[in-house]
Design a protein around this motif. Structure first.
Motif, PDB file in Angstrom:
ATOM      1  N   ASP A  22      44.750  51.109  19.353  1.00  0.00           N
ATOM      2  CA  ASP A  22      45.710  49.667  19.485  1.00  0.00           C
ATOM      3  C   ASP A  22      46.590  50.869  20.889  1.00  0.00           C
ATOM      4  O   ASP A  22      47.846  49.395  20.696  1.00  0.00           O
ATOM      5  N   LEU A  23      45.540  50.737  21.419  1.00  0.00           N
ATOM      6  CA  LEU A  23      46.331  50.947  22.905  1.00  0.00           C
ATOM      7  C   LEU A  23      45.593  50.819  24.441  1.00  0.00           C
ATOM      8  O   LEU A  23      44.582  50.781  24.296  1.00  0.00           O
ATOM      9  N   PHE A  24      46.259  49.455  24.754  1.00  0.00           N
ATOM     10  CA  PHE A  24      46.312  48.770  25.275  1.00  0.00           C
ATOM     11  C   PHE A  24      46.956  48.119  27.198  1.00  0.00           C
ATOM     12  O   PHE A  24      48.102  47.972  26.264  1.00  0.00           O
ATOM     13  N   GLY A  25      46.882  47.677  27.493  1.00  0.00           N
ATOM     14  CA  GLY A  25      47.425  47.034  28.746  1.00  0.00           C
ATOM     15  C   GLY A  25      46.971  46.332  30.022  1.00  0.00           C
ATOM     16  O   GLY A  25      45.988  46.494  30.064  1.00  0.00           O
ATOM     17  N   ILE A  26      48.437  46.262  30.926  1.00  0.00           N
ATOM     18  CA  ILE A  26      48.234  46.984  32.431  1.00  0.00           C
ATOM     19  C   ILE A  26      48.511  47.831  32.792  1.00  0.00           C
ATOM     20  O   ILE A  26      49.949  48.065  32.451  1.00  0.00           O
ATOM     21  N   PHE A  27      47.577  48.349  33.811  1.00  0.00           N
ATOM     22  CA  PHE A  27      48.460  49.285  35.031  1.00  0.00           C
ATOM     23  C   PHE A  27      49.125  48.479  35.950  1.00  0.00           C
ATOM     24  O   PHE A  27      48.958  48.441  36.396  1.00  0.00           O
ATOM     25  N   LYS A  71      43.644  46.879  32.537  1.00  0.00           N
ATOM     26  CA  LYS A  71      43.831  46.532  33.295  1.00  0.00           C
ATOM     27  C   LYS A  71      44.699  46.925  34.068  1.00  0.00           C
ATOM     28  O   LYS A  71      45.398  47.913  34.309  1.00  0.00           O
ATOM     29  N   LEU A  72      44.256  46.909  35.781  1.00  0.00           N
ATOM     30  CA  LEU A  72      44.727  47.017  37.022  1.00  0.00           C
ATOM     31  C   LEU A  72      45.760  45.776  37.171  1.00  0.00           C
ATOM     32  O   LEU A  72      44.511  45.116  38.103  1.00  0.00           O
ATOM     33  N   GLY A  73      46.324  45.826  37.425  1.00  0.00           N
ATOM     34  CA  GLY A  73      47.752  45.120  38.003  1.00  0.00           C
ATOM     35  C   GLY A  73      47.463  45.164  40.154  1.00  0.00           C
ATOM     36  O   GLY A  73      47.779  46.421  39.952  1.00  0.00           O
ATOM     37  N   ILE A  74      46.758  44.032  40.627  1.00  0.00           N
ATOM     38  CA  ILE A  74      46.498  44.278  41.879  1.00  0.00           C
ATOM     39  C   ILE A  74      47.145  43.377  42.431  1.00  0.00           C
ATOM     40  O   ILE A  74      47.332  41.675  42.508  1.00  0.00           O
ATOM     41  N   GLY A  75      47.851  43.482  43.528  1.00  0.00           N
ATOM     42  CA  GLY A  75      49.426  42.547  44.233  1.00  0.00           C
ATOM     43  C   GLY A  75      49.365  42.866  45.527  1.00  0.00           C
ATOM     44  O   GLY A  75      48.043  42.962  46.468  1.00  0.00           O
ATOM     45  N   GLY A  76      50.495  42.270  46.233  1.00  0.00           N
ATOM     46  CA  GLY A  76      50.237  42.518  47.929  1.00  0.00           C
ATOM     47  C   GLY A  76      50.209  43.767  48.535  1.00  0.00           C
ATOM     48  O   GLY A  76      48.948  44.545  49.692  1.00  0.00           O
ATOM     49  N   ASP A  98      34.286  47.077  37.879  1.00  0.00           N
ATOM     50  CA  ASP A  98      34.075  45.408  38.323  1.00  0.00           C
ATOM     51  C   ASP A  98      35.302  44.413  38.478  1.00  0.00           C
ATOM     52  O   ASP A  98      36.613  45.148  37.361  1.00  0.00           O
ATOM     53  N   ILE A  99      34.950  43.401  37.978  1.00  0.00           N
ATOM     54  CA  ILE A  99      36.510  42.976  38.313  1.00  0.00           C
ATOM     55  C   ILE A  99      36.658  41.892  36.763  1.00  0.00           C
ATOM     56  O   ILE A  99      38.169  41.796  36.681  1.00  0.00           O
ATOM     57  N   SER A 100      36.127  42.155  35.774  1.00  0.00           N
ATOM     58  CA  SER A 100      36.903  42.153  34.547  1.00  0.00           C
ATOM     59  C   SER A 100      38.000  43.118  34.425  1.00  0.00           C
ATOM     60  O   SER A 100      38.400  42.989  33.284  1.00  0.00           O
ATOM     61  N   ASN A 101      38.239  43.954  35.242  1.00  0.00           N
ATOM     62  CA  ASN A 101      39.091  45.085  35.291  1.00  0.00           C
ATOM     63  C   ASN A 101      40.330  44.871  35.951  1.00  0.00           C
ATOM     64  O   ASN A 101      41.736  45.104  35.682  1.00  0.00           O
ATOM     65  N   ILE A 102      40.494  43.609  36.919  1.00  0.00           N
ATOM     66  CA  ILE A 102      41.652  42.888  37.477  1.00  0.00           C
ATOM     67  C   ILE A 102      42.455  41.568  36.731  1.00  0.00           C
ATOM     68  O   ILE A 102      41.919  41.290  36.772  1.00  0.00           O
ATOM     69  N   THR A 140      42.703  34.871  35.762  1.00  0.00           N
ATOM     70  CA  THR A 140      43.202  34.433  34.866  1.00  0.00           C
ATOM     71  C   THR A 140      42.766  34.734  33.466  1.00  0.00           C
ATOM     72  O   THR A 140      43.170  35.174  32.508  1.00  0.00           O
ATOM     73  N   GLU A 141      41.209  34.675  33.161  1.00  0.00           N
ATOM     74  CA  GLU A 141      40.475  35.256  31.278  1.00  0.00           C
ATOM     75  C   GLU A 141      41.068  36.074  31.278  1.00  0.00           C
ATOM     76  O   GLU A 141      41.091  36.642  30.342  1.00  0.00           O
ATOM     77  N   ASN A 142      40.912  37.412  31.846  1.00  0.00           N
ATOM     78  CA  ASN A 142      41.105  38.647  31.974  1.00  0.00           C
ATOM     79  C   ASN A 142      42.569  39.096  31.583  1.00  0.00           C
ATOM     80  O   ASN A 142      43.220  39.501  30.916  1.00  0.00           O
ATOM     81  N   SER A 143      43.226  37.979  32.217  1.00  0.00           N
ATOM     82  CA  SER A 143      45.357  38.241  31.463  1.00  0.00           C
ATOM     83  C   SER A 143      45.007  37.363  30.538  1.00  0.00           C
ATOM     84  O   SER A 143      45.303  38.283  29.400  1.00  0.00           O
ATOM     85  N   LYS A 144      44.156  37.135  29.764  1.00  0.00           N
ATOM     86  CA  LYS A 144      44.274  36.271  28.089  1.00  0.00           C
ATOM     87  C   LYS A 144      43.654  37.196  27.376  1.00  0.00           C
ATOM     88  O   LYS A 144      44.268  36.929  26.754  1.00  0.00           O
ATOM     89  N   GLU A 145      43.039  37.439  28.041  1.00  0.00           N
ATOM     90  CA  GLU A 145      41.787  38.625  27.174  1.00  0.00           C
ATOM     91  C   GLU A 145      43.660  39.924  26.668  1.00  0.00           C
ATOM     92  O   GLU A 145      43.253  40.315  25.785  1.00  0.00           O
ATOM     93  N   VAL A 146      44.051  39.962  27.614  1.00  0.00           N
ATOM     94  CA  VAL A 146      45.419  41.222  27.614  1.00  0.00           C
ATOM     95  C   VAL A 146      46.405  41.080  26.588  1.00  0.00           C
ATOM     96  O   VAL A 146      46.912  40.714  25.729  1.00  0.00           O
ATOM     97  N   PHE A 147      46.592  39.262  26.986  1.00  0.00           N
ATOM     98  CA  PHE A 147      48.413  39.377  26.507  1.00  0.00           C
ATOM     99  C   PHE A 147      47.859  38.099  25.420  1.00  0.00           C
ATOM    100  O   PHE A 147      48.703  38.265  25.077  1.00  0.00           O
ATOM    101  N   GLY A 148      46.345  38.230  25.106  1.00  0.00           N
ATOM    102  CA  GLY A 148      46.673  36.833  24.231  1.00  0.00           C
ATOM    103  C   GLY A 148      46.471  35.699  23.526  1.00  0.00           C
ATOM    104  O   GLY A 148      47.021  34.796  23.148  1.00  0.00           O
ATOM    105  N   VAL A 149      47.234  34.735  25.316  1.00  0.00           N
ATOM    106  CA  VAL A 149      47.897  33.868  25.056  1.00  0.00           C
ATOM    107  C   VAL A 149      46.991  33.533  26.539  1.00  0.00           C
ATOM    108  O   VAL A 149      46.832  33.995  27.222  1.00  0.00           O
TER     109      VAL A 149
END
Length: 255
Positions: free
Chosen positions: A149-154, A173-178, A195-199, A246-255
């Protein structure tokens, strides 16, 4: 092509003069999904106003940012609990530990982090982690709270390859930015070993603008620079990076 900015402070005072134009610039580039992290109760109304103005594009989180864990942190946590019972949110964030600015509230930050992880589990929501100069401390809490039950974004991941693997091991998942575009950012040197599935992509606007805007105010439109950098790192078309992340974000947030 639809891109997702998983972490952007669109309500920030930095956008007071041109918020709508700034958001429109991002929308015009295909950045259609904006995930908005909380800081503390003083920003709640601005966040709700933003959601009302862009209901199809904006998704809100609830939480207490670690640098805002101060003397009134219990009161702030109570506000987070109350809002969760009254409104719909997609995540608890941003939460975590920050020892860069101030170490004097470490114990309170650890407490607030764990309490909010428990709230995330209660509401079956992901967490969005803020970690600065505190990898060991954050991992210590995650180790105590780990489970299905623990999941999300670093968020704004800036660690090593080993720390990246450790974070992924906690279903993050790893949040990758600037930072991925910086010459001294380092993470671009090993991301292709993951794997990019983690990004997921993020800007953290108005902070951490990517090259060539480094040092200036960041905005969600600049997510395109981050996506282009990942396309180069993973040797794949930009459209594919957009689709996968974007699919990865949907997997995390459910939307």
């Amino acid at each position: 092509m639809i891109l997702t900015d998983t972490h952007t402070h669109l309500y920030s005072e930095a956008f007071q003069e041109d918020r709508d134009q700034m958001i429109q610039r991002a929308l015009d580039l295909g950045i259609k999904r904006f995930f908005i992290p909380a800081i503390d109760s003083t920003y709640n109304q601005a966040m709700f106003d933003l959601k009302k103005r862009y209901p199809e594009n904006v998704y809100l989180m609830s939480g207490l940012h670690p640098t805002h864990v101060k003397e009134n942190y219990i009161e702030e946590l109570e506000t987070v609990k109350r809002l969760l019972s009254q409104h719909s949110f997609v995540a608890i964030g941003e939460i975590g530990i920050d020892l860069y600015w101030d170490k004097s509230f470490l114990k309170q930050q650890q407490y607030a982090f764990r309490e909010q992880i428990k709230l995330a589990k209660q509401y079956h929501l992901p967490i969005v982690i803020h970690c600065r100069d505190a990898f060991d401390e954050v991992f210590e809490v995650l180790e105590m709270e780990k489970g299905g039950d623990l999941f999300g974004i670093f968020h704004c991941f800036t660690g090593t390859l080993e720390q990246a693997k450790q974070a992924i091991g906690y279903q993050m998942k790893l949040g990758i930015g600037g930072v991925a575009t910086f010459k001294n950012g380092k993470i671009d040197q090993f991301l292709n070993q993951l794997d990019i599935s983690n990004i997921v992509l993020e800007t953290d606007a108005p902070y951490l603008a990517p090259v060539p805007y480094r040092g200036k105010r960041n905005e969600s439109a600049y997510l395109l620079e981050v996506a282009a950098k990942l396309a180069a790192i993973y040797q794949m078309p930009l459209e594919q990076v957009a689709q996968i992340t974007t699919e990865n974000s949907k997997e995390v947030f459910g939307v």
